[in-house]
Structures are given as structure tokens and as C-alpha cells.
Write a protein that holds these residues in place. Structure first.
Motif, PDB file in Angstrom:
ATOM      1  N   ARG A  47      43.193  12.708 137.861  1.00 24.72           N
ATOM      2  CA  ARG A  47      43.451  11.731 138.917  1.00 24.72           C
ATOM      3  C   ARG A  47      44.072  10.466 138.348  1.00 24.72           C
ATOM      4  O   ARG A  47      45.061   9.955 138.873  1.00 24.72           O
ATOM      5  CB  ARG A  47      42.144  11.391 139.643  1.00 24.72           C
ATOM      6  N   ARG A  48      43.538   9.970 137.227  1.00 25.29           N
ATOM      7  CA  ARG A  48      44.059   8.745 136.621  1.00 25.29           C
ATOM      8  C   ARG A  48      45.463   8.942 136.064  1.00 25.29           C
ATOM      9  O   ARG A  48      46.316   8.054 136.160  1.00 25.29           O
ATOM     10  CB  ARG A  48      43.096   8.269 135.546  1.00 25.29           C
ATOM     11  N   VAL A  51      47.934   8.889 138.944  1.00 23.02           N
ATOM     12  CA  VAL A  51      48.179   7.524 139.422  1.00 23.02           C
ATOM     13  C   VAL A  51      49.189   6.826 138.516  1.00 23.02           C
ATOM     14  O   VAL A  51      50.121   6.172 138.993  1.00 23.02           O
ATOM     15  CB  VAL A  51      46.861   6.721 139.504  1.00 23.02           C
ATOM     16  N   GLY A  54      52.675   7.991 139.017  1.00 24.69           N
ATOM     17  CA  GLY A  54      53.220   7.708 140.332  1.00 24.69           C
ATOM     18  C   GLY A  54      53.120   8.852 141.319  1.00 24.69           C
ATOM     19  O   GLY A  54      53.729   8.822 142.380  1.00 24.69           O
ATOM     20  N   ARG A  55      52.351   9.873 140.975  1.00 25.01           N
ATOM     21  CA  ARG A  55      52.155  10.989 141.901  1.00 25.01           C
ATOM     22  C   ARG A  55      51.006  10.663 142.842  1.00 25.01           C
ATOM     23  O   ARG A  55      50.068   9.974 142.488  1.00 25.01           O
ATOM     24  CB  ARG A  55      51.825  12.277 141.141  1.00 25.01           C
ATOM     25  N   LYS A  56      51.079  11.188 144.034  1.00 23.96           N
ATOM     26  CA  LYS A  56      50.001  10.992 144.993  1.00 23.96           C
ATOM     27  C   LYS A  56      48.875  11.976 144.672  1.00 23.96           C
ATOM     28  O   LYS A  56      49.130  13.079 144.193  1.00 23.96           O
ATOM     29  CB  LYS A  56      50.496  11.233 146.413  1.00 23.96           C
ATOM     30  N   PRO A  57      47.638  11.590 144.955  1.00 29.65           N
ATOM     31  CA  PRO A  57      46.532  12.524 144.703  1.00 29.65           C
ATOM     32  C   PRO A  57      46.621  13.737 145.627  1.00 29.65           C
ATOM     33  O   PRO A  57      47.122  13.636 146.750  1.00 29.65           O
ATOM     34  CB  PRO A  57      45.288  11.695 145.007  1.00 29.65           C
TER      35      PRO A  57
END
Length: 70
Positions: A47-48, A51, A54-57
């Protein structure tokens, strides 16, 4: 932590998790270990990293249909 450091940490955690044994049997006794903590750390690192890149979760969409006994 920089992006490269996070990716390196993810590789270290992945290697550690893959080397862990989930179940050990000695004689007639068996012990099962929970690998959930390693999986939780990997999910957090993923997840980090997403971020910082620049990718969305990722979103999980669960579709449920109720049946009427057909």
C-alpha cells in the motif's frame, strides 16, 4: 523511507515469509504457525509503495446475490 528502501524491505519480508514453515510435526505432535503477521506487513508495504508510485489503492468489490431457494 524512500521508495527503493521500501521495495528492498518488501523483498526481505517476502524472503523471510517464504522461508518460514507453516506446520512442524515432531513424532505425534504438530504445531501450526500463523503467517498472518508477515502477510499484514507485506500488504502495508504494498500500500505504501503504491502511494509513493502514484497508483491508486486496489479496491475489492464483493457482489452478493440472495437466493430464494430456486
Amino acid at each position: 523511507m524512500t521508495l527503493d528502501e521500501m521495495k528492498a524491505e518488501r523483498e526481505r519480508v517476502m524472503a523471510r515469509r517464504n522461508s518460514l514453515v507453516a506446520r512442524v510435526t515432531v513424532g505425534d505432535r504438530t504445531v501450526q504457525y500463523d503467517l498472518a503477521q508477515a502477510n499484514h506487513v507485506l500488504a502495508d508495504l504494498d500500500r505504501r509503495i503504491a502511494v509513493l508510485e502514484g497508483r491508486k489503492p486496489r479496491r475489492h468489490i464483493l457482489t452478493v446475490a440472495a437466493t430464494k431457494g430456486l
